[in-house]
Design an enzyme around this catalytic site. Sequence first.
Site, mmCIF file in Angstrom:
data_model
loop_
_atom_site.group_PDB
_atom_site.id
_atom_site.type_symbol
_atom_site.label_atom_id
_atom_site.label_comp_id
_atom_site.label_asym_id
_atom_site.label_seq_id
_atom_site.Cartn_x
_atom_site.Cartn_y
_atom_site.Cartn_z
ATOM 1 N N CYS A 50 0.821 -1.214 0.000
ATOM 2 C CA CYS A 50 0.000 0.000 0.000
ATOM 3 C C CYS A 50 0.856 1.266 0.000
ATOM 4 O O CYS A 50 0.387 2.334 -0.374
ATOM 5 C CB CYS A 50 -0.951 0.014 1.194
ATOM 6 S SG CYS A 50 -0.147 0.021 2.792
ATOM 7 N N SER A 109 9.661 2.277 6.297
ATOM 8 C CA SER A 109 8.195 2.255 6.304
ATOM 9 C C SER A 109 7.613 3.572 6.796
ATOM 10 O O SER A 109 8.276 4.346 7.495
ATOM 11 C CB SER A 109 7.690 1.119 7.201
ATOM 12 O OG SER A 109 8.094 -0.131 6.697
ATOM 13 N N ALA A 190 -11.864 -8.583 5.542
ATOM 14 C CA ALA A 190 -11.557 -9.507 6.643
ATOM 15 C C ALA A 190 -10.167 -10.110 6.491
ATOM 16 O O ALA A 190 -9.917 -11.214 6.947
ATOM 17 C CB ALA A 190 -12.617 -10.617 6.703
#
Length: 426
Positions: A50, A109, A190
């Site tokens: 992402c 990150s 989920a």
Amino acid sequence: MNIAVVGLSHKTAPIEVREKLSIPEAQIEGAIAHLLSYPHVDEVTILSTCNRLEIYIVSSETTQGINEVTQFLSEHSKLPIISLRHHLFMLLHTDAVTHVLRVSAGLDSLVLGEGQILAQVKHTHKLGQQFNGIKTILNRLFKQALTAGKRVRTETSIGTGAVSISSAAVELAQMKVGNLSTYRISILGAGKMSRLLVQHLISKGANHISIVNRSRGRAEELVKLFPEQPIQIHLLSATMSIIAESDIVFTSTSSTEPILDRAKLETVLEPNQKLMLFDISVPRNVDADVNDLANVKAFNVDDLKAVVAQNYESRRQMAQEAEKILDEEVEAFDVWWRSLETVSTISSLRNKIEAIREQELEKALSRLGSEFGEKHQEVIEALTRGIVNKILHDPMVQLRAQQDVEARRRCMQTLQMLFNLETEFS
């Protein structure tokens, strides 16, 4: 051969650009095959998360290889190269090696020290091997990166506390509303990110949590991990009605298109109903036009920087400890890399000695006669092989052990001259 990485991350490109470059797992095989079809790409693998898209290559012509990767990224994203270059970073060899080790350790990150990236690097290694993009050099590089990431997590405390996108999103929600216990919270998706969301929401006191997912089975697996928490499960078809009953919604699905936009929300929200949306997916699950609604506030992964800044100071000292570990791992890879230079010389030397052994063995057996030769050939064969291996052992060990580049090259040149080897030295 040289290693290079071409990519972009949360540091170089906004989410609007990153989502255009994102490569879903289902497209990785085709992307690797496409990249391998270029004449100057010998090995390749793709790290797509992402917060980053990075393409690692091995090429004998680095400049051409990088140009080919850039062309691929332009075609994939439908962005012209001239505007794409503004967001790309390009690192060569030692810088590329250091970079992937830092990525694996969580030092590059958005949330310093986040642990999920290590699993993503491991998956990148696996897919690269599965789709034949990774061969000798990238295989060694990614193994070194995984070793480095594991060492940093076991030898420092950088991975403690809120160290994931999910935890940062929950912290941001808490910063915006205060006590989460009174809020009705829904999570779309989920997967692993959603599991982490639930974990952190419960730790912050959330009591009213619903999971909305395409399949009930996966949602039930998630809920079983939190048996003491009454979590509701709903199928995707009920999404809008569940959102209408929620105060806070987190989205973390694999959809490549927005699943929520202004038009959909307008149909289910009351005129003065307030709603907060935290979208931690890339590509985004929530269209930017929802912010046009007066009582709706939407946040994406780029909005987590305030939370990240709070965590950064406490992790900075641990990051410095981690850098020392990475220096050791970079050196270990460099030693292996330098040893590759000796392979052609060692191979040529062994091939020449082996040819002499076979030739002389054949002469000896012919003089001894066929009856003796058949009876004792295996013994004589083993004897000659043993002699050759013992003679070659020390020169090969010493050659590989030379740390100084010039000293090693002088040794190789000497071997090539003394044994009249055909290998060209460059």
